[in-house]
Scaffold this motif. Structure first.
Motif, PDB file in Angstrom:
ATOM      1  N   GLU A   1       0.812  -1.208   0.000  1.00 20.76           N
ATOM      2  CA  GLU A   1       0.000   0.000   0.000  1.00 20.76           C
ATOM      3  C   GLU A   1       0.849   1.264   0.000  1.00 20.76           C
ATOM      4  OE1 GLU A   1      -3.448   0.175   2.304  1.00 20.76           O
ATOM      5  OE2 GLU A   1      -4.128  -1.796   1.636  1.00 20.76           O
ATOM      6  N   ILE A   2       2.112   1.154   0.399  1.00 19.04           N
ATOM      7  CA  ILE A   2       3.004   2.323   0.428  1.00 19.04           C
ATOM      8  C   ILE A   2       3.602   2.610  -0.948  1.00 19.04           C
ATOM      9  CG2 ILE A   2       5.192   3.191   1.358  1.00 19.04           C
ATOM     10  CD1 ILE A   2       4.478   1.609   3.949  1.00 19.04           C
ATOM     11  N   VAL A   3       4.111   1.573  -1.605  1.00 20.17           N
ATOM     12  CA  VAL A   3       4.799   1.734  -2.890  1.00 20.17           C
ATOM     13  C   VAL A   3       3.955   2.465  -3.940  1.00 20.17           C
ATOM     14  CG1 VAL A   3       5.761   0.460  -4.867  1.00 20.17           C
ATOM     15  CG2 VAL A   3       6.452  -0.126  -2.545  1.00 20.17           C
ATOM     16  N   PRO A   4       2.669   2.136  -4.102  1.00 22.12           N
ATOM     17  CA  PRO A   4       1.887   2.835  -5.132  1.00 22.12           C
ATOM     18  C   PRO A   4       1.801   4.359  -4.922  1.00 22.12           C
ATOM     19  CG  PRO A   4       0.758   0.849  -4.458  1.00 22.12           C
ATOM     20  CD  PRO A   4       1.908   1.030  -3.513  1.00 22.12           C
ATOM     21  N   MET A   5       1.919   4.812  -3.694  1.00 24.49           N
ATOM     22  CA  MET A   5       1.819   6.249  -3.431  1.00 24.49           C
ATOM     23  C   MET A   5       2.981   7.026  -4.042  1.00 24.49           C
ATOM     24  SD  MET A   5      -1.002   6.425  -2.052  1.00 24.49           S
ATOM     25  CE  MET A   5      -1.759   4.849  -2.325  1.00 24.49           C
ATOM     26  N   ARG A   6       4.062   6.334  -4.362  1.00 22.79           N
ATOM     27  CA  ARG A   6       5.228   6.964  -5.002  1.00 22.79           C
ATOM     28  C   ARG A   6       5.104   7.013  -6.523  1.00 22.79           C
ATOM     29  NH1 ARG A   6       9.197   3.079  -1.736  1.00 22.79           N
ATOM     30  NH2 ARG A   6       8.886   3.932   0.326  1.00 22.79           N
ATOM     31  N   ASP A   7       4.161   6.265  -7.062  1.00 27.46           N
ATOM     32  CA  ASP A   7       4.002   6.143  -8.510  1.00 27.46           C
ATOM     33  C   ASP A   7       3.378   7.407  -9.090  1.00 27.46           C
ATOM     34  OD1 ASP A   7       2.623   5.339 -11.099  1.00 27.46           O
ATOM     35  OD2 ASP A   7       3.653   3.462 -10.592  1.00 27.46           O
TER      36      ASP A   7
END
Length: 109
Positions: free
Chosen positions: A28-34
């Motif tokens: 859930e954290i990684v997509p926020m950087r996309d």
């Protein structure tokens, strides 16, 4: 899990049976950087699902392009399934009982 409609690949093969694992915090954290999520927050669902679906039919990989190609009905099904297995249903947290449990644990130590 079995998709109600199924994913239809470029060769016309229908993929319905798959496996979804439990989500980790990084899922859930990684997509926020996309950048796609920054311009369209709803896209986070696509990325998260592509991370937690480990198998779909005979596909070698489940990536965001596969999730984008799903029928809307299947996307909604997967989103609801994700929320269910990860126990993300809308539940109010009773902070009073949590606080009491913490106090009880501290007193018994």
């Amino acid at each position: 899990m079995t998709l109600p409609k199924g994913y239809l690949d470029a060769d016309g093969n229908l993929h319905r049976i798959g496996v979804m694992r439990l989500a980790k915090a990084m899922d859930e954290i990684v997509p926020m950087r996309d950048p796609r999520v920054k311009s369209n927050p709803a896209y986070a669902t696509v990325i998260i699902l592509s991370r937690v679906i480990t198998r779909l039919g005979a596909l070698e990989e489940v990536n965001p392009a596969v999730i984008e190609g799903l029928f809307a009905y299947d996307l909604n099904y997967l989103y609801q399934f994700y929320r269910q297995i990860n126990e993300l249903q809308d539940q109010a947290v009773d902070t009073t009982s949590v606080s009491q449990k913490c106090k009880s644990a501290a007193l018994s130590s």
